[in-house]
Design an enzyme around this catalytic site. Structure first.
Site, PDB file in Angstrom:
ATOM      1  N   GLU A  35       0.625  -6.081   0.268  1.00  0.00           N
ATOM      2  CA  GLU A  35       1.102  -4.703   0.165  1.00  0.00           C
ATOM      3  C   GLU A  35       2.493  -4.616   0.779  1.00  0.00           C
ATOM      4  O   GLU A  35       2.689  -4.975   1.939  1.00  0.00           O
ATOM      5  CB  GLU A  35       0.134  -3.755   0.880  1.00  0.00           C
ATOM      6  CG  GLU A  35       0.634  -2.341   1.046  1.00  0.00           C
ATOM      7  CD  GLU A  35       1.150  -1.699  -0.242  1.00  0.00           C
ATOM      8  OE1 GLU A  35       0.394  -1.638  -1.219  1.00  0.00           O
ATOM      9  OE2 GLU A  35       2.340  -1.267  -0.268  1.00  0.00           O
ATOM     10  N   ASN A 118       2.835   1.987   0.682  1.00  0.00           N
ATOM     11  CA  ASN A 118       2.012   2.001   1.900  1.00  0.00           C
ATOM     12  C   ASN A 118       0.649   1.438   1.542  1.00  0.00           C
ATOM     13  O   ASN A 118       0.288   1.389   0.364  1.00  0.00           O
ATOM     14  CB  ASN A 118       1.833   3.443   2.405  1.00  0.00           C
ATOM     15  CG  ASN A 118       1.324   4.362   1.311  1.00  0.00           C
ATOM     16  OD1 ASN A 118       2.106   4.922   0.533  1.00  0.00           O
ATOM     17  ND2 ASN A 118       0.014   4.500   1.213  1.00  0.00           N
ATOM     18  N   ALA A 129      -8.325  14.585  -7.790  1.00  0.00           N
ATOM     19  CA  ALA A 129      -8.952  15.134  -8.994  1.00  0.00           C
ATOM     20  C   ALA A 129      -9.358  13.976  -9.901  1.00  0.00           C
ATOM     21  O   ALA A 129      -8.532  13.113 -10.204  1.00  0.00           O
ATOM     22  CB  ALA A 129      -7.981  16.048  -9.727  1.00  0.00           C
ATOM     23  N   VAL A 238       5.567  -9.052  -2.668  1.00  0.00           N
ATOM     24  CA  VAL A 238       5.459 -10.159  -3.619  1.00  0.00           C
ATOM     25  C   VAL A 238       6.746 -10.192  -4.433  1.00  0.00           C
ATOM     26  O   VAL A 238       7.091  -9.210  -5.098  1.00  0.00           O
ATOM     27  CB  VAL A 238       4.217 -10.014  -4.522  1.00  0.00           C
ATOM     28  CG1 VAL A 238       4.191 -11.121  -5.577  1.00  0.00           C
ATOM     29  CG2 VAL A 238       2.953 -10.043  -3.676  1.00  0.00           C
ATOM     30  N   HIS A 456       1.667  10.562 -12.854  1.00  0.00           N
ATOM     31  CA  HIS A 456       0.671   9.796 -13.617  1.00  0.00           C
ATOM     32  C   HIS A 456       1.396   9.070 -14.745  1.00  0.00           C
ATOM     33  O   HIS A 456       1.493   9.596 -15.844  1.00  0.00           O
ATOM     34  CB  HIS A 456      -0.393  10.736 -14.198  1.00  0.00           C
ATOM     35  CG  HIS A 456      -1.090  11.567 -13.166  1.00  0.00           C
ATOM     36  ND1 HIS A 456      -1.661  12.793 -13.443  1.00  0.00           N
ATOM     37  CD2 HIS A 456      -1.314  11.337 -11.856  1.00  0.00           C
ATOM     38  CE1 HIS A 456      -2.198  13.278 -12.334  1.00  0.00           C
ATOM     39  NE2 HIS A 456      -1.996  12.418 -11.355  1.00  0.00           N
ATOM     40  N   ASN A 490      -2.606   2.600 -14.097  1.00  0.00           N
ATOM     41  CA  ASN A 490      -2.452   3.587 -15.169  1.00  0.00           C
ATOM     42  C   ASN A 490      -1.609   3.039 -16.319  1.00  0.00           C
ATOM     43  O   ASN A 490      -1.712   3.510 -17.450  1.00  0.00           O
ATOM     44  CB  ASN A 490      -1.810   4.865 -14.620  1.00  0.00           C
ATOM     45  CG  ASN A 490      -2.604   5.442 -13.455  1.00  0.00           C
ATOM     46  OD1 ASN A 490      -3.813   5.255 -13.389  1.00  0.00           O
ATOM     47  ND2 ASN A 490      -1.936   6.128 -12.529  1.00  0.00           N
ATOM     48  N   THR A 502      -6.651   8.355 -12.664  1.00  0.00           N
ATOM     49  CA  THR A 502      -7.099   7.280 -11.764  1.00  0.00           C
ATOM     50  C   THR A 502      -8.530   6.830 -12.045  1.00  0.00           C
ATOM     51  O   THR A 502      -8.819   5.631 -12.040  1.00  0.00           O
ATOM     52  CB  THR A 502      -6.932   7.719 -10.287  1.00  0.00           C
ATOM     53  OG1 THR A 502      -5.609   8.198 -10.127  1.00  0.00           O
ATOM     54  CG2 THR A 502      -7.173   6.568  -9.337  1.00  0.00           C
TER      55      THR A 502
HETATM   56  P1  FAD Z   1      -0.709   2.756  -6.365  1.00  0.00           P
HETATM   57  O1  FAD Z   1      -1.700   3.617  -5.708  1.00  0.00           O
HETATM   58  O2  FAD Z   1       0.620   3.311  -6.673  1.00  0.00           O
HETATM   59  O3  FAD Z   1      -0.533   1.444  -5.465  1.00  0.00           O
HETATM   60  C1  FAD Z   1       0.383   0.431  -5.804  1.00  0.00           C
HETATM   61  C2  FAD Z   1       0.793  -0.277  -4.522  1.00  0.00           C
HETATM   62  O4  FAD Z   1       1.497  -1.470  -4.877  1.00  0.00           O
HETATM   63  C3  FAD Z   1       1.747   0.532  -3.637  1.00  0.00           C
HETATM   64  O5  FAD Z   1       1.195   0.698  -2.362  1.00  0.00           O
HETATM   65  C4  FAD Z   1       3.011  -0.334  -3.580  1.00  0.00           C
HETATM   66  O6  FAD Z   1       3.652  -0.300  -2.325  1.00  0.00           O
HETATM   67  C5  FAD Z   1       2.469  -1.707  -3.870  1.00  0.00           C
HETATM   68  N1  FAD Z   1       3.491  -2.630  -4.411  1.00  0.00           N
HETATM   69  C6  FAD Z   1       4.401  -2.368  -5.369  1.00  0.00           C
HETATM   70  N2  FAD Z   1       5.154  -3.471  -5.593  1.00  0.00           N
HETATM   71  C7  FAD Z   1       4.708  -4.430  -4.754  1.00  0.00           C
HETATM   72  C8  FAD Z   1       5.074  -5.788  -4.534  1.00  0.00           C
HETATM   73  N3  FAD Z   1       6.022  -6.403  -5.257  1.00  0.00           N
HETATM   74  N4  FAD Z   1       4.432  -6.473  -3.547  1.00  0.00           N
HETATM   75  C9  FAD Z   1       3.431  -5.894  -2.820  1.00  0.00           C
HETATM   76  N5  FAD Z   1       3.038  -4.603  -3.005  1.00  0.00           N
HETATM   77  C10 FAD Z   1       3.658  -3.891  -3.980  1.00  0.00           C
HETATM   78  N6  FAD Z   1      -4.353  10.736  -9.676  1.00  0.00           N
HETATM   79  C11 FAD Z   1      -5.492  11.326 -10.098  1.00  0.00           C
HETATM   80  O7  FAD Z   1      -6.219  10.754 -10.919  1.00  0.00           O
HETATM   81  N7  FAD Z   1      -5.860  12.548  -9.620  1.00  0.00           N
HETATM   82  C12 FAD Z   1      -5.099  13.249  -8.744  1.00  0.00           C
HETATM   83  O8  FAD Z   1      -5.480  14.342  -8.322  1.00  0.00           O
HETATM   84  C13 FAD Z   1      -3.874  12.675  -8.321  1.00  0.00           C
HETATM   85  N8  FAD Z   1      -3.057  13.353  -7.488  1.00  0.00           N
HETATM   86  C14 FAD Z   1      -1.948  12.740  -6.994  1.00  0.00           C
HETATM   87  C15 FAD Z   1      -1.172  13.423  -6.069  1.00  0.00           C
HETATM   88  C16 FAD Z   1      -0.102  12.778  -5.456  1.00  0.00           C
HETATM   89  C17 FAD Z   1       0.721  13.506  -4.433  1.00  0.00           C
HETATM   90  C18 FAD Z   1       0.207  11.436  -5.814  1.00  0.00           C
HETATM   91  C19 FAD Z   1       1.344  10.717  -5.151  1.00  0.00           C
HETATM   92  C20 FAD Z   1      -0.528  10.763  -6.782  1.00  0.00           C
HETATM   93  C21 FAD Z   1      -1.613  11.411  -7.386  1.00  0.00           C
HETATM   94  N9  FAD Z   1      -2.412  10.783  -8.329  1.00  0.00           N
HETATM   95  C22 FAD Z   1      -3.547  11.369  -8.795  1.00  0.00           C
HETATM   96  C23 FAD Z   1      -2.092   9.431  -8.838  1.00  0.00           C
HETATM   97  C24 FAD Z   1      -2.943   8.358  -8.166  1.00  0.00           C
HETATM   98  O9  FAD Z   1      -2.714   8.357  -6.795  1.00  0.00           O
HETATM   99  C25 FAD Z   1      -2.634   7.023  -8.823  1.00  0.00           C
HETATM  100  O10 FAD Z   1      -3.099   7.109 -10.162  1.00  0.00           O
HETATM  101  C26 FAD Z   1      -3.299   5.832  -8.163  1.00  0.00           C
HETATM  102  O11 FAD Z   1      -2.994   5.742  -6.811  1.00  0.00           O
HETATM  103  C27 FAD Z   1      -2.844   4.560  -8.873  1.00  0.00           C
HETATM  104  O12 FAD Z   1      -3.421   3.468  -8.228  1.00  0.00           O
HETATM  105  P2  FAD Z   1      -2.769   2.024  -8.276  1.00  0.00           P
HETATM  106  O13 FAD Z   1      -3.589   1.167  -7.377  1.00  0.00           O
HETATM  107  O14 FAD Z   1      -2.612   1.594  -9.690  1.00  0.00           O
HETATM  108  O15 FAD Z   1      -1.280   2.194  -7.740  1.00  0.00           O
END
Ligand code: FAD
Length: 522
Positions: A35, A118, A129, A238, A456, A490, A502
């Site tokens: 991370e 983070n 949601a 990474v 999203h 996504n 999500t």
């Molecule tokens: P992320 O949660 O974005 O995690 C990706 C991680 O990868 C990050 O921590 C990043 O630092 C890390 N990363 C990136 N590049 C590198 C690298 N090269 N090396 C190491 N680490 C790296 N979705 C919903 O479905 N319902 C909701 O109500 C909703 N509300 C939201 C409200 C807010 C304020 C926000 C910010 C988002 C919301 N979302 C919601 C979206 C939801 O949070 C995301 O769809 C979900 O977190 C995606 O998950 P993920 O694991 O694919 O990516």
């Protein structure tokens, strides 16, 4: 394979789904999760909404903001001199990709694009949601029976509850008023209801919001033997996925505390680093399928805030109900969200996803004395999500000759809404006006948010049924042509959706993780 090592890039809900399932299903597998951002809470990946102290909550959000993390910036490995002038404010906990300083992305047609950096990713900041995709939102080449099972598994991983705050009389009154207005137009089973949310209702009526922590579950419970086979390295970026022909050999990582770079061998690499940084990492690693970064979609959002009308609400709720609601709210002043309602997507009647969040206060300050600034019955923040139909030309592309602030090929986002979207946006805006009138008086008129506001982002590593150049991943989330390179998030969603993605992405990840586990075990 005996004792396989699995490298996971990104610690959000999707990377965490892979970690959980692979540790549980592959005996002797060792999972290392990298991370780029810091760990914010004692429990890794917990939602910052659960932090009771406002100052601590604000600090956790700032720490997640990468180049926009203020005084924390240099401790997060962001090069000194990365300037963030000229930006407009991103949602707390996130940072704009086009922040206007050195190494900023170029995204004038998608200006609100943002990310979180983070432990827990955006999942530490999300609203939780968790509607399920319906009708044409679903993946066309996964059968309904299997899909329903995947969604159920995803709900369990995310601790989804369909009836959070369902007993709140104020929420019930809001549903009744919306039903009066729209009920007759909506199909059976897709009417006004409560919004499913990811979290655990507490005895006092509040909710402990879910983050990547609940998905990781036993992996972060030190007493659980599974935790011995899981390692989370925060502040570790990474830099490349390393390849030997069409097999992945591991990842090159940089420790952002020391600046040191090293190679970590892996039998399987899962890239779940969000819809912009995952394709960027693949591109930087020389994995460049034609569809990579293309077919970008998000659901456009029209929002408004409405002061609830005492007379209208009084038809379905009493003064006593309001007092009870206010007393309950007072127990948890740090978390302003109470009743959460919605009208789901249905086809062809209602190709929109509507979220109606009740709150005692407006999300923006109001001058005392302005109409409805002190509304006893409180407010609803309403948002209509519409579809964006995928097109090749809506894309993030990468420039090998222009490093971004982290030294990756810089991003340019090109995006536009077409007549097809504009028609549905106009219809949704009209309905939002009707909803507002049914509930009370607007204190913020319906308005279309700038592109990128949904948070999203979809389609940039879309999955497909065949390798015909319009997709990046196969039906089990493996990058076409690579057996041991899996992508998640996504970005894999190939359809036009109106809802929060999500839950759907976790369902897709469950399918990918099961397949990967079978193959590692065989
Ligand atoms: P992320 O949660 O974005 O995690 C990706 C991680 O990868 C990050 O921590 C990043 O630092 C890390 N990363 C990136 N590049 C590198 C690298 N090269 N090396 C190491 N680490 C790296 N979705 C919903 O479905 N319902 C909701 O109500 C909703 N509300 C939201 C409200 C807010 C304020 C926000 C910010 C988002 C919301 N979302 C919601 C979206 C939801 O949070 C995301 O769809 C979900 O977190 C995606 O998950 P993920 O694991 O694919 O990516």
């Amino acid at each position: 394979m005996s004792n396989p090592t699995i490298a996971i890039v990104g610690s959000g809900p999707i990377g965490s789904t892979y970690a959980r399932l692979l540790v549980e299903r592959v005996a002797n597998a060792h999972v290392v999760m990298f991370e780029a951002g810091p760990q914010l809470t004692e429990v890794p990946g917990e939602s910052v909404r659960n932090i009771p102290d406002p100052a601590e909550k604000a600090r956790a959000r700032e720490m997640s903001q990468g180049p926009q993390a203020g005084a924390h910036r240099e401790s997060l490995g962001i090069p000194a001199g990365t300037v963030t002038e000229g930006m407009f404010t991103a949602r707390q906990g996130t940072h704009l990709l086009d922040f206007g300083g050195t190494g900023s992305a170029h995204a004038s047609s998608f200006p609100a694009a943002a990310a979180a950096t983070n432990v827990g990713g955006q999942g530490a900041h999300w609203t939780c949601a968790t509607p399920s995709p319906a009708f044409s939102e679903k993946i066309p080449f996964i059968g309904d029976g299997e899909w329903d099972g995947l969604i159920e598994d995803a709900k369990q991983l995310l601790h989804v509850h369909s009836a959070a705050f369902a007993d709140a009389k104020v929420g019930e009154a809001i549903r009744s008023l919306l039903d009066e207005e729209f009920g007759a137009e909506l199909p059976e089973g897709y009417g006004v209801g409560t919004l499913p949310v990811a979290g655990d209702p507490q005895p006092d009526g509040s909710v402990r919001w879910a983050g990547a922590d609940v998905v990781l579950g036993p992996l972060i419970d030190k007493e659980n033997p599974l935790s011995k086979r899981f390692e989370l390295r925060d502040l570790t970026l990474v830099r490349r996925v390393e390849l030997d022909g069409h097999r992945v050999t591991g990842v090159t990582v940089q420790d952002l505390r020391t600046g040191e770079t090293s190679f970590v061998a892996a039998d399987l690499v899962v890239v779940a680093a969000d819809a912009f940084r995952s394709p960027q990492l693949l591109w930087a690693s020389g994995v460049r399928p034609k569809a990579l970064g293309h077919y970008l979609t998000e659901h456009p959002v029209v929002i408004s805030t409405v002061a609830l009308d005492a007379e209208k609400m009084g038809r379905y709720a009493t003064e006593e109900d309001l007092k009870a609601e206010l007393a309950r709210r007072a127990l948890n002043p740090a978390d302003p969200v109470a009743a959460v309602n919605r009208i789901p997507f249905s086809e062809p009647e209602h190709p929109f996803s509507v979220q109606v969040m009740y709150s005692e206060t407006t999300p923006f300050p109001m001058e005392p004395g302005t109409p409805n600034s002190q509304n006893r019955w409180g407010y609803v923040n309403m948002g209509y999500g519409m579809r964006k139909h995928p097109r090749y030309e809506d894309a993030v592309t990468f420039n090998d000759n222009e490093p971004d602030y982290r030294g990756f090929p810089n991003m340019t986002i090109e995006y536009s809404l077409t007549e097809r979207e504009n028609v549905e946006i106009a219809q949704a805006t009209e309905r939002l006006r009707r909803a507002g009138k049914a509930l009370g008086a607007f204190v913020a008129e319906p308005r279309l948010m700038p592109n990128g506001s949904s948070l999203h982002y979809q389609g940039t590593m879309r999955m497909g049924e065949t390798d015909d150049g319009t997709s990046v991943a196969d039906p089990w989330s493996r990058v076409w042509g690579y057996d041991n390179l899996v992508v998640g998030g996504n970005a894999l969603i190939p359809t036009a959706t109106a809802m929060n993605p999500t839950l759907m992405s976790v369902a897709i990840a469950v399918r990918g993780a099961r397949k990967a586990a079978e193959e590692l075990a065989s």
